[in-house]
Design a protein around this motif. Structure first.
Motif, PDB file in Angstrom:
ATOM      1  N   ALA A  70     -26.124  39.673 -47.097  1.00  0.00           N
ATOM      2  CA  ALA A  70     -25.372  41.026 -47.229  1.00  0.00           C
ATOM      3  C   ALA A  70     -26.318  42.198 -47.079  1.00  0.00           C
ATOM      4  O   ALA A  70     -25.780  43.165 -46.282  1.00  0.00           O
ATOM      5  CB  ALA A  70     -24.706  41.024 -48.417  1.00  0.00           C
ATOM      6  N   CYS A  71     -27.608  42.089 -47.681  1.00  0.00           N
ATOM      7  CA  CYS A  71     -28.285  43.349 -47.392  1.00  0.00           C
ATOM      8  C   CYS A  71     -28.801  43.521 -45.980  1.00  0.00           C
ATOM      9  O   CYS A  71     -28.914  44.573 -45.566  1.00  0.00           O
ATOM     10  CB  CYS A  71     -29.577  42.927 -48.296  1.00  0.00           C
ATOM     11  N   ALA A  72     -29.054  42.183 -45.317  1.00  0.00           N
ATOM     12  CA  ALA A  72     -29.580  42.378 -44.025  1.00  0.00           C
ATOM     13  C   ALA A  72     -28.563  42.798 -43.087  1.00  0.00           C
ATOM     14  O   ALA A  72     -28.660  43.707 -42.237  1.00  0.00           O
ATOM     15  CB  ALA A  72     -30.034  40.891 -43.422  1.00  0.00           C
ATOM     16  N   VAL A  73     -27.263  42.294 -43.223  1.00  0.00           N
ATOM     17  CA  VAL A  73     -26.116  42.567 -42.218  1.00  0.00           C
ATOM     18  C   VAL A  73     -25.715  43.981 -42.502  1.00  0.00           C
ATOM     19  O   VAL A  73     -25.767  45.011 -41.435  1.00  0.00           O
ATOM     20  CB  VAL A  73     -24.933  41.948 -42.471  1.00  0.00           C
ATOM     21  N   ASN A  74     -25.884  44.506 -43.786  1.00  0.00           N
ATOM     22  CA  ASN A  74     -25.500  45.997 -44.077  1.00  0.00           C
ATOM     23  C   ASN A  74     -26.372  46.961 -43.495  1.00  0.00           C
ATOM     24  O   ASN A  74     -26.311  47.874 -42.750  1.00  0.00           O
ATOM     25  CB  ASN A  74     -25.392  46.223 -45.682  1.00  0.00           C
ATOM     26  N   GLU A  75     -27.856  46.436 -43.455  1.00  0.00           N
ATOM     27  CA  GLU A  75     -28.738  47.239 -42.918  1.00  0.00           C
ATOM     28  C   GLU A  75     -28.653  47.387 -41.411  1.00  0.00           C
ATOM     29  O   GLU A  75     -28.961  48.486 -40.696  1.00  0.00           O
ATOM     30  CB  GLU A  75     -30.206  46.973 -43.328  1.00  0.00           C
ATOM     31  N   VAL A  76     -28.507  46.407 -40.649  1.00  0.00           N
ATOM     32  CA  VAL A  76     -28.226  46.455 -39.362  1.00  0.00           C
ATOM     33  C   VAL A  76     -27.034  47.321 -38.935  1.00  0.00           C
ATOM     34  O   VAL A  76     -27.054  48.122 -37.971  1.00  0.00           O
ATOM     35  CB  VAL A  76     -28.059  44.901 -38.836  1.00  0.00           C
ATOM     36  N   LEU A  77     -25.972  46.984 -39.508  1.00  0.00           N
ATOM     37  CA  LEU A  77     -24.554  48.082 -39.326  1.00  0.00           C
ATOM     38  C   LEU A  77     -24.897  49.384 -39.323  1.00  0.00           C
ATOM     39  O   LEU A  77     -24.542  50.290 -38.852  1.00  0.00           O
ATOM     40  CB  LEU A  77     -23.470  47.375 -39.989  1.00  0.00           C
ATOM     41  N   ALA A  78     -25.782  49.759 -40.728  1.00  0.00           N
ATOM     42  CA  ALA A  78     -26.001  51.133 -40.771  1.00  0.00           C
ATOM     43  C   ALA A  78     -26.991  51.830 -39.911  1.00  0.00           C
ATOM     44  O   ALA A  78     -26.920  52.828 -39.697  1.00  0.00           O
ATOM     45  CB  ALA A  78     -26.694  51.060 -42.127  1.00  0.00           C
ATOM     46  N   SER A  79     -27.875  50.692 -39.438  1.00  0.00           N
ATOM     47  CA  SER A  79     -28.879  51.266 -38.402  1.00  0.00           C
ATOM     48  C   SER A  79     -28.092  51.661 -37.002  1.00  0.00           C
ATOM     49  O   SER A  79     -28.310  52.521 -36.407  1.00  0.00           O
ATOM     50  CB  SER A  79     -29.978  50.197 -38.015  1.00  0.00           C
ATOM     51  N   ILE A  80     -27.164  50.805 -36.675  1.00  0.00           N
ATOM     52  CA  ILE A  80     -26.106  51.253 -35.629  1.00  0.00           C
ATOM     53  C   ILE A  80     -25.450  52.445 -35.616  1.00  0.00           C
ATOM     54  O   ILE A  80     -25.537  53.126 -34.677  1.00  0.00           O
ATOM     55  CB  ILE A  80     -25.477  49.809 -35.395  1.00  0.00           C
ATOM     56  N   LYS A  81     -24.920  52.408 -36.834  1.00  0.00           N
ATOM     57  CA  LYS A  81     -23.957  53.549 -37.138  1.00  0.00           C
ATOM     58  C   LYS A  81     -24.685  54.799 -37.088  1.00  0.00           C
ATOM     59  O   LYS A  81     -24.261  55.914 -36.907  1.00  0.00           O
ATOM     60  CB  LYS A  81     -23.188  53.425 -38.235  1.00  0.00           C
TER      61      LYS A  81
END
Length: 241
Positions: free
Chosen positions: A84-95
């Motif tokens: 969950a942390c890794a996916v959230n960080e990638v999505l946050a980086s994209i956004k």
């Protein structure tokens, strides 16, 4: 993280699905797109995780003017709670890239039959494959194009797939326009190199090429499904509902 307006999001799963799709997507011989390979490595320290990072590979398909047209993101596979942390960080980086055009994410997954719960009348026969589509967030030209080529999943459909469940929850929070492709097979058990599962991968690949101007090289597909049981204990389900 800079990405193209069309973002194909994949996970490097143990079955080889994500890696196969990534390898099989190539520039169309008739196009002027070229490949630009990159990687990402994001810290997870703000989640209190110091010994692991959100990492993966990226392939951008770039036009003659240097503009990103399509991005294929292949993320390392993680177990909860790091997942969950890794996916959230990638999505946050994209956004957080402040792109002029918000990317539309397309996430393809194939779910083994034991991890699907579906009313009997909707269950595929042993000779059928089904490709469902779920739109999340704002509608875009890309999501509209995929809707026309996929089935809407029945309300009774339940999927017990930890990566899918985690991604679904987090992308809803991010409000990034997203379309999830869900491959279902009529086979009760996935078997190595099973024709139906390969056919499903081909169908997903062809759909991705229809929205990306890429080509799909079937000979690059490898499929090594892990055997699972419907009775497997999966405590992660309590995290996502």
């Amino acid at each position: 993280m800079k990405v193209a307006p069309k973002l194909i999001f994949l996970f490097k799963d143990a079955d080889g699905f994500g890696t196969s799709i990534s390898d099989a997507l190539q520039p169309n011989p008739n196009s002027t797109l070229r490949k630009l390979e990159d990687s990402f490595d994001l810290s997870l320290e703000r989640y209190g995780i110091g010994d692991c990072r959100a990492a993966g590979d990226i392939v951008h398909f770039v036009d003659l003017d240097g503009h990103f047209q399509v991005t294929v993101l292949l993320m390392q596979n993680y177990e909860p709670p790091v997942l969950a942390c890794a996916v959230n960080e990638v999505l946050a980086s994209i956004k957080g890239e402040n792109l002029s055009i918000m990317p539309t994410i397309v996430l393809p997954v194939i779910v083994a039959a034991p991890k699907l719960k579906l009313d009997q009348k909707y269950t595929a026969s042993s000779d059928d494959v089904s490709l469902y589509g779920v739109q999340i967030g704002p509608e875009t030209d890309i999501t509209r194009a995929i809707v026309a080529k996929t089935q809407k999943p029945p309300l009774s459909l339940q999927i017990y797939h930890e990566t899918f469940a985690c991604f679904l929850q987090l992308v809803r929070v991010s409000k990034l326009p997203t379309f999830v492709l869900i491959g279902q097979s009529g086979q009760r058990k996935f078997q190595k190199n099973s024709g139906l599962e390969l056919e499903m991968m081909y169908e997903i690949g062809e759909l991705l090429t229809s929205i990306s101007s890429l080509c799909f090289l079937r000979e690059r597909i490898t499929w090594n499904p892990t055997k699972i049981s419907k009775d497997d204990k999966e405590p992660w389900r309590d995290l996502y509902g």
